[in-house]
Design a protein around this motif. Sequence first.
Motif, PDB file in Angstrom:
ATOM      1  N   UNK A  62      -7.296  -3.808  13.136  1.00  0.00           N
ATOM      2  CA  UNK A  62      -7.519  -5.015  12.343  1.00  0.00           C
ATOM      3  C   UNK A  62      -7.648  -6.218  13.261  1.00  0.00           C
ATOM      4  N   UNK A  86     -15.387   2.569  10.924  1.00  0.00           N
ATOM      5  CA  UNK A  86     -15.176   2.629   9.476  1.00  0.00           C
ATOM      6  C   UNK A  86     -14.885   4.035   8.941  1.00  0.00           C
ATOM      7  N   UNK A  89     -11.276   4.930   9.157  1.00  0.00           N
ATOM      8  CA  UNK A  89     -10.282   4.086   8.499  1.00  0.00           C
ATOM      9  C   UNK A  89      -9.510   4.828   7.423  1.00  0.00           C
ATOM     10  N   UNK A  93      -3.804   4.445   6.758  1.00  0.00           N
ATOM     11  CA  UNK A  93      -3.698   3.342   5.821  1.00  0.00           C
ATOM     12  C   UNK A  93      -2.382   2.626   6.032  1.00  0.00           C
ATOM     13  N   UNK A 116     -10.214   0.535  -3.345  1.00  0.00           N
ATOM     14  CA  UNK A 116      -9.779   1.285  -2.174  1.00  0.00           C
ATOM     15  C   UNK A 116     -10.607   2.544  -1.971  1.00  0.00           C
ATOM     16  N   UNK A 118     -13.763   2.716  -1.735  1.00  0.00           N
ATOM     17  CA  UNK A 118     -15.052   2.380  -1.131  1.00  0.00           C
ATOM     18  C   UNK A 118     -15.580   3.469  -0.185  1.00  0.00           C
ATOM     19  N   UNK A 119     -14.682   3.969   0.665  1.00  0.00           N
ATOM     20  CA  UNK A 119     -15.134   4.931   1.673  1.00  0.00           C
ATOM     21  C   UNK A 119     -15.393   6.314   1.084  1.00  0.00           C
ATOM     22  N   UNK A 171      -7.239   6.943  -0.628  1.00  0.00           N
ATOM     23  CA  UNK A 171      -8.207   7.620   0.229  1.00  0.00           C
ATOM     24  C   UNK A 171      -7.641   8.887   0.852  1.00  0.00           C
TER      25      UNK A 171
ATOM     26  N   UNK B 256      -8.089  -4.982   2.516  1.00  0.00           N
ATOM     27  CA  UNK B 256      -9.481  -4.654   2.203  1.00  0.00           C
ATOM     28  C   UNK B 256     -10.196  -4.128   3.438  1.00  0.00           C
ATOM     29  N   UNK B 257      -9.839  -4.658   4.597  1.00  0.00           N
ATOM     30  CA  UNK B 257     -10.494  -4.152   5.813  1.00  0.00           C
ATOM     31  C   UNK B 257     -10.072  -2.728   6.129  1.00  0.00           C
ATOM     32  N   UNK B 259      -9.684  -0.478   4.042  1.00  0.00           N
ATOM     33  CA  UNK B 259     -10.477   0.438   3.210  1.00  0.00           C
ATOM     34  C   UNK B 259     -11.907   0.522   3.691  1.00  0.00           C
ATOM     35  N   UNK B 260     -12.240  -0.242   4.717  1.00  0.00           N
ATOM     36  CA  UNK B 260     -13.595  -0.208   5.224  1.00  0.00           C
ATOM     37  C   UNK B 260     -14.569  -1.030   4.414  1.00  0.00           C
ATOM     38  N   UNK B 261     -14.083  -2.015   3.681  1.00  0.00           N
ATOM     39  CA  UNK B 261     -14.992  -2.902   2.949  1.00  0.00           C
ATOM     40  C   UNK B 261     -15.814  -3.707   3.953  1.00  0.00           C
ATOM     41  N   UNK B 265     -18.627  -8.047   1.463  1.00  0.00           N
ATOM     42  CA  UNK B 265     -17.838  -7.786   0.259  1.00  0.00           C
ATOM     43  C   UNK B 265     -16.486  -8.470   0.326  1.00  0.00           C
TER      44      UNK B 265
END
Lengths: 290, 365
Positions: A62, A86, A89, A93, A116, A118-119, A171, B256-257, B259-261, B265
């Motif tokens: 991060x 990505x 990721x 978590x 959450x 998204x991936x 995820x 949010x990062x 989660x790979x957003x 977004x």
Amino acid sequence: MLLELKNIKKYFPVKKGFLGRGQTFVRAVDGVDLAIQEGENVSLVGESGCGKTTLARSILRLMPLDGGQIIFKGEDLSRLSGRRIIPYRKHMQMVFQDPFSSLDPRFTVRRLLQEALTLEKEQYKTKGSQEERAAYLLSAVQLKGDMLSRYPHEFSGGERQRVAIARALMLNPQLLILDEAVSSLDVIVQKQIIHLLGDLQRQFRLTYLFISHNLKIIRKISHKIAVMYQGKIVELAPTEEIFNNPLHPYTRELLSAAVEYKAIAREEAILISDHSRLIDKGNGHFVLSE
Amino acid sequence: MSADKKHLSEFQIALRNFKKNRLACLGVVILGLLYVAVIFAEFLSPYSYKNENRNYSYCPPTVIQFFDENRLVWPYVYGRQLEFNAYHGRIYTIDKTQKYPLRFFAPGDTYQWLGFLPGRRHLIGVSEPGRFYLLGADSRGRDVFSRLLYGGRISLSIGLIGVCISFTIGLIVGGVAGYYGGRVDDILMRICEMFMMVPGFYLLLALRSAVPDNFNSVQVYFAIVVILSFIGWAGLARIIRGMCLSLREREYVLAARTFGLSDRKIITGHILPHTVSYSIFAVMLSIPGYILGESALSLIGLGIQDPFASWGNMLSDAMSIVRIKFAPWILLPGFFIFVTVICFNVIGDALRDCLDPLLKSEVKG
Ligand SMILES: Nc1ncnc2c1ncn2[C@@H]1O[C@H](COP(=O)(O)OP(=O)(O)O)[C@@H](O)[C@H]1O
Ligand SMILES: [Mg+2]
């Protein structure tokens, strides 16, 4: 080996002087080595400001690293840039420290959880399957399904932290980093969450990296404890070994504060030189010394 | 989904307090009426904005008569007789021999409603040669009431369109600068400062002079909108950037990062929505600036050109004290500008009051 950290460094510049002359740095994380086996919970303890959060955030990339390697299942993540990180990721978590700021107040729990995914858009294509996954995880953290349409401000701190845990599990990660995840909660709720984490570990085959400034609450859940002080790991040993046979003066100080609720006066300032390294004392017990 | 209805976010709860502010609600009603009125300007106005009759220059407001010899009758208006006094001043006297009944849905000047729907009916009117000046006439004998409606369309829409453009720019620039920080931030903020350094009105004039003078009225209109938004975006961008700098440190952004957003977004989903509580009243409070800006340009003849009407260029008629004394109704556009500005300010203040607690928690953490 699930995760291996090698010589992780993260320095923050301290604004000083005109035109950046005399630039100095806070060594928030200063050469940390740590290895985490699958299923072996490691706890990171240390007073606040010793760099625990910084280390956790660096592991998740991060923030950019200033040095070192993050090796996840043999893959060096520290070399991966922006976009290529990505796909990794989802394996790691995090549950954040402050349940009041880790959930976006504008989002309903449903949106928080589904976001959450998204991936994993491939796996959960339809709204229905996303909803199902969200409801499943809500029940896994022992919250009622009708909470999906509520907003975070309608929850207590403990409930929010459960939502945050559910979100982190959406995820299906292998490593879950819990940064002071229970520190802001009261003692009873702390116990419940720790208990819940134990259940979740069995159910989802998780490995925890548990971060805390309190040795006592992590005793039950961790297999290994790493004591951190001024950006360095000063002692690393199996849990009971730390409690029964603390070697480093800082560990002793931390223990007496946690167990006896009193601070012992420091006989002498704890000094850490740049040349010191972790020395093996047997039984998987490592101590930082010259 | 019906369960969603019961649950409100903090933002929605805060907005509910808005209804408790009576003054602000009044402001909303007045503005609502004004906007509806200018949308239906062609239909509501008795005449077209360019329908002129020099015989009625500065003709005073027509009084609607309801009684004829003490009997209630269908409303009508009297004709006017123009005479000149010894100093060649115009004197309008009522000619009681001519009566023109009011007609609803009266056929009159043809128009294209909002530029596409043709028609010739007007809500109210009288048959020629009678003239119906509800709020008096201007120097060329055009109906001030009709021109107020047409002019309001320009003045009120410039505020909205201008604010939309400059807020879009401000949000994007501020969001990007605040989220990425560092070099990007430095460059964008220096550009903002360049715009903020020059006093607004001079920048307005300078930019206006850069617009070719062979533009037609529509082009001039859009040129003014663009110029006004060009001036307005920088201040907002700076404030949004400051908010984003603090918002990006929020743990939900970090979450949010993980989660790979994508950055886009995150900015649009988790950062900019939290600037809404600020933006929403900043928008309200900045619209008057656009309306006043257009009025100022038009007043000094650099904006909307005759025969097209805007509240500003209508006011340019009122730049002489003699005329104001002789025909005070030509000050009416000023009154409408005043009312509109007050309404936007009252609404903006009320929004700020009810969103303030939220704003504090959102920005300071
Ligand atoms: N973004 C930052 N910029 C500058 N200094 C920072 C930043 N984040 C943390 N620090 C500094 O790094 C050190 C470690 O902080 P942190 O990792 O938050 O400690 P912990 O989580 O153990 O309480 C502290 O001295 C803190 O002031
Ligand atoms: Mg911390």
